[in-house]
Design a protein around this motif. Structure first.
Motif, PDB file in Angstrom:
ATOM      1  N   GLU A  75       0.822  -1.214   0.000  1.00 53.41           N
ATOM      2  CA  GLU A  75       0.000   0.000   0.000  1.00 53.41           C
ATOM      3  C   GLU A  75       0.860   1.270   0.000  1.00 53.41           C
ATOM      4  N   GLY A  76       0.520   2.209  -0.857  1.00 55.39           N
ATOM      5  CA  GLY A  76       1.182   3.523  -0.858  1.00 55.39           C
ATOM      6  C   GLY A  76       2.603   3.517  -1.396  1.00 55.39           C
ATOM      7  N   LYS A  77       3.070   2.380  -1.914  1.00 52.36           N
ATOM      8  CA  LYS A  77       4.474   2.319  -2.356  1.00 52.36           C
ATOM      9  C   LYS A  77       4.648   2.619  -3.842  1.00 52.36           C
ATOM     10  N   ASN A  78       3.533   2.748  -4.560  1.00 54.17           N
ATOM     11  CA  ASN A  78       3.583   3.045  -5.993  1.00 54.17           C
ATOM     12  C   ASN A  78       4.454   2.048  -6.773  1.00 54.17           C
ATOM     13  N   LEU A  79       4.194   0.777  -6.560  1.00 52.29           N
ATOM     14  CA  LEU A  79       5.023  -0.262  -7.187  1.00 52.29           C
ATOM     15  C   LEU A  79       4.551  -0.568  -8.609  1.00 52.29           C
ATOM     16  N   LYS A  80       5.502  -1.025  -9.425  1.00 50.54           N
ATOM     17  CA  LYS A  80       5.179  -1.326 -10.837  1.00 50.54           C
ATOM     18  C   LYS A  80       5.606  -2.753 -11.190  1.00 50.54           C
ATOM     19  N   TYR A  81       4.937  -3.308 -12.207  1.00 55.63           N
ATOM     20  CA  TYR A  81       5.323  -4.644 -12.664  1.00 55.63           C
ATOM     21  C   TYR A  81       5.299  -4.699 -14.185  1.00 55.63           C
ATOM     22  N   SER A  82       6.084  -5.610 -14.753  1.00 54.82           N
ATOM     23  CA  SER A  82       5.931  -5.915 -16.180  1.00 54.82           C
ATOM     24  C   SER A  82       5.822  -7.416 -16.341  1.00 54.82           C
TER      25      SER A  82
ATOM     26  N   LEU B 108      -2.718 -13.763 -14.353  1.00 54.45           N
ATOM     27  CA  LEU B 108      -1.621 -13.276 -13.498  1.00 54.45           C
ATOM     28  C   LEU B 108      -1.745 -11.766 -13.295  1.00 54.45           C
ATOM     29  N   CYS B 109      -2.013 -11.029 -14.387  1.00 55.41           N
ATOM     30  CA  CYS B 109      -2.142  -9.565 -14.283  1.00 55.41           C
ATOM     31  C   CYS B 109      -3.297  -9.201 -13.350  1.00 55.41           C
TER      32      CYS B 109
ATOM     33  N   ASN C 148      -1.730  -4.345  -5.715  1.00 53.71           N
ATOM     34  CA  ASN C 148      -1.178  -2.986  -5.716  1.00 53.71           C
ATOM     35  C   ASN C 148       0.085  -2.773  -6.547  1.00 53.71           C
ATOM     36  N   TYR C 149       0.151  -3.420  -7.668  1.00 61.53           N
ATOM     37  CA  TYR C 149       1.197  -3.096  -8.642  1.00 61.53           C
ATOM     38  C   TYR C 149       0.498  -2.514  -9.867  1.00 61.53           C
ATOM     39  N   THR C 150       1.112  -1.528 -10.530  1.00 59.52           N
ATOM     40  CA  THR C 150       0.558  -1.071 -11.805  1.00 59.52           C
ATOM     41  C   THR C 150       1.500  -1.486 -12.934  1.00 59.52           C
ATOM     42  N   LYS C 151       0.886  -1.698 -14.114  1.00 58.13           N
ATOM     43  CA  LYS C 151       1.646  -2.276 -15.226  1.00 58.13           C
ATOM     44  C   LYS C 151       2.518  -1.238 -15.913  1.00 58.13           C
ATOM     45  N   THR C 152       3.704  -1.641 -16.308  1.00 59.74           N
ATOM     46  CA  THR C 152       4.564  -0.791 -17.134  1.00 59.74           C
ATOM     47  C   THR C 152       5.232  -1.666 -18.191  1.00 59.74           C
TER      48      THR C 152
ATOM     49  N   ASN D 223       9.252  -3.141 -10.282  1.00 56.65           N
ATOM     50  CA  ASN D 223       9.638  -3.753  -9.010  1.00 56.65           C
ATOM     51  C   ASN D 223       9.438  -5.262  -9.067  1.00 56.65           C
ATOM     52  N   LEU D 224       8.630  -5.683 -10.044  1.00 58.90           N
ATOM     53  CA  LEU D 224       8.354  -7.111 -10.222  1.00 58.90           C
ATOM     54  C   LEU D 224       8.346  -7.398 -11.726  1.00 58.90           C
ATOM     55  N   ILE D 225       9.135  -8.385 -12.134  1.00 59.42           N
ATOM     56  CA  ILE D 225       9.118  -8.787 -13.556  1.00 59.42           C
ATOM     57  C   ILE D 225       8.692 -10.258 -13.619  1.00 59.42           C
TER      58      ILE D 225
END
Ligand code: SAH
Ligand code: SF4
Ligand code: F3S
Length: 488
Positions: free
Chosen positions: A38-45, A61-62, A69-73, A80-82
């Motif tokens: 929460e609140g960490k603004n994390l991203k994943y691809s 999976l998406c 709480n990960y947003t896609k990039t 932060n997660l691949i």
């Protein structure tokens, strides 16, 4: 880094209770990870290789990852997660993973990016061993039967930073009710069955996806009804052998609940055809040996079912087909095509062909060319035979030298392109019903859509037409697309 192995016992617990518990556990773990993030603004691809089944798995999976709480990039450096969802059907699919892993290693080292590798390749023991030896920086490895456990695996990593290998050697249960994040808002894929029982001698899929198991008619129909409510216009029913849907259950008398009269692939097509809002139904892949008359009649009778049939040939030689364990001859394949051409008005065909299977002679290859010549496919997916560890064909001694495989591939490609050009010309001047998908990726002044026969059509028109199925006049043909205008 200490290694922590989460291996499952080979005990298959069946029954609804266990599945319900598994779903509850995953939903709980999704909440736990969401809270941590929460609140960490994390991203994943996510990088998906392989077939539409894998793409559909990636959508699942998406769905789970975004709820955590990960947003896609698209930007790997920013992630932060691949997650890799892998394919092993041919060697070049495997090479892609190793190439990409080399690339992401630096992100792991620089910012501690979590690296998760899942999918078909992870079901192969020699591959996981290679990862341990040469790419030991991964955090999670998961297989095709444990995809739904991704939230639990991720939670463990976040809490303990110990590497996880979560792979199950036996068929997983069919898990329903997990979140899904779809890539498109007009077309959707719906997996109707998992696994394959055919064991074609060249193919790794049965080893990595397990035995055939069908989803229940009710779960499938409710999913499609929901898609229709959300505005989806086209569904593609997915499976390795869709026209044997529920066959194992029927043959082995495994109980399943009939719903809206659905007890086979033909009855499923008929039931989906009744769902309001859905305008097009596609399915991939059927097997020629299971094309019973009830399926052909359902395709003929259901107005929403596209008349393009993907009918994987693999080889045109009866002798090679036998060694491939395909269970049909050249003549039976051609007779099936003829029967469908008679029974289904405007039917078209696409196919998969492998060149250079062990023992393929010049004469065998000529048979493949002959079938391509006779059928007039709309599209041919061509593959050079690739040896797969653990399959019977890999052990055959009469492997074909690389240069002959490539030379035959080029000859096939030439014939296919010649045939396609002729086929394309037939479209010019005709009216085709086209489902408009949105702006063209190559030219944002144009819209793009597809015909019933899955041909790409581009046209100049207002974007509001996206999602509409409209008649277009085809005005010109180009190798890979047609150009259309709104018909008067
Ligand atoms: N179940 C589907 C699709 C399986 S994989 C079907 O039977 O049609 C998709 C395609 O990959 C296959 O149809 C086949 O043409 C090709 N393929 C599978 N294994 C292969 C191998 N070892 N080498 C080259 N192509 C292969
Ligand atoms: Fe592989 Fe044959 Fe099964 Fe298709 S039907 S997935 S080619 S074993
Ligand atoms: Fe590849 Fe697995 Fe599909 S091996 S083709 S991703 S089922």
């Amino acid at each position: 880094m200490k290694q922590y192995i989460l291996m499952h016992k080979q005990t298959k617990t069946s029954g609804g209770n266990n599945v319900t518990k598994q779903i509850e556990k995953q939903l709980e773990d999704i909440q736990k990870v969401a809270k941590l993030n929460e609140g960490k603004n994390l991203k994943y691809s996510i990088l998906t290789m392989g077939c539409q089944l894998n793409e559909n798995d990636s959508e699942k999976l998406c769905g789970m990852i975004e709820k955590m709480n990960y947003t896609k990039t698209e930007n790997l450096a920013d992630s932060n997660l691949i997650v890799f969802n892998t394919c092993c059907v041919r060697e070049n699919a495997e090479d892609r993973l190793f190439g990409k892993l080399g690339e992401v290693k630096k992100y792991k080292e620089e910012k501690g990016t979590i690296i998760a590798i899942g999918g078909c390749m992870m079901q192969e023991k020699h591959i996981v061993e290679k990862l341990r030896q040469s790419y030991p920086f991964f955090d999670i490895v998961f297989g095709t039967h444990t995809l739904h456990q991704f939230p639990t695996d991720l939670y463990q990593i976040l809490c303990s930073h110990k590497r996880i290998e979560d792979i199950l050697d036996i068929d997983g249960e069919i898990i329903e009710g997990l979140p899904i994040k779809r890539d498109d808002n007009i077309k959707a894929s719906v997996t109707i069955m998992n696994g394959c029982n055919n064991f074609c001698t060249y193919c790794i899929v049965p080893y990595v996806r397990g035995r055939e198991r069908s989803r229940s008619p009710k779960d499938i129909l409710q999913e499609i009804e929901n898609l229709a409510k959300q505005g989806y216009k086209e569904v593609t029913l997915l499976g390795q052998n869709v026209n044997s849907y529920l066959r194992v259950e029927r043959e082995k008398q495994i109980p399943f609940e009939e719903y809206q009269g659905v007890h086979s692939f033909a009855t499923l097509l008929r039931a989906v055809n009744e769902i309001q809002g859905i305008e097009r139904i596609r399915f991939i892949s059927p097997h020629p040996k299971d094309f019973t008359d009830d399926v052909i009649e359902a395709i003929r009778d259901c107005d929403k079912v596209c008349k393009l049939i993907h009918l994987p040939l693999q080889s045109g030689s009866t002798q090679i087909l036998k060694v491939m364990n395909r269970k049909y001859t050249k003549e039976q394949y051609l007779a099936l095509v003829e029967k469908m051409k008679k029974m289904i008005p405007n039917v078209t065909f696409s196919t998969d062909i492998i060149v250079g299977f062990p023992g393929e002679t010049e004469e065998d290859f000529a048979d493949t060319l002959d079938v391509v010549e006779k059928v007039g496919f709309e599209q041919v997916y061509m593959f050079i035979y690739s040896r797969r560890v653990g399959t019977p064909a890999d052990k055959m001694e009469n492997q074909i030298p690389e240069e002959i495989k490539h030379e035959r591939f080029e000859r096939l490609k030439k014939l296919v392109e010649q045939k396609m050009e002729k086929q394309n010309q037939k479209y010019v001047g005709t009216i085709q019903k086209v489902l408009i998908e949105g702006k063209s990726k190559n030219n944002d002044k144009m819209l793009t859509g597809r015909t019933d026969s899955n041909r790409v059509v581009i046209l100049e028109a207002a974007e509001e037409l996206a999602g509409k199925c409209i008649p277009l006049k085809i005005v010109s043909e180009h190798m890979w697309y047609l150009k259309g205008e709104v018909a008067e």
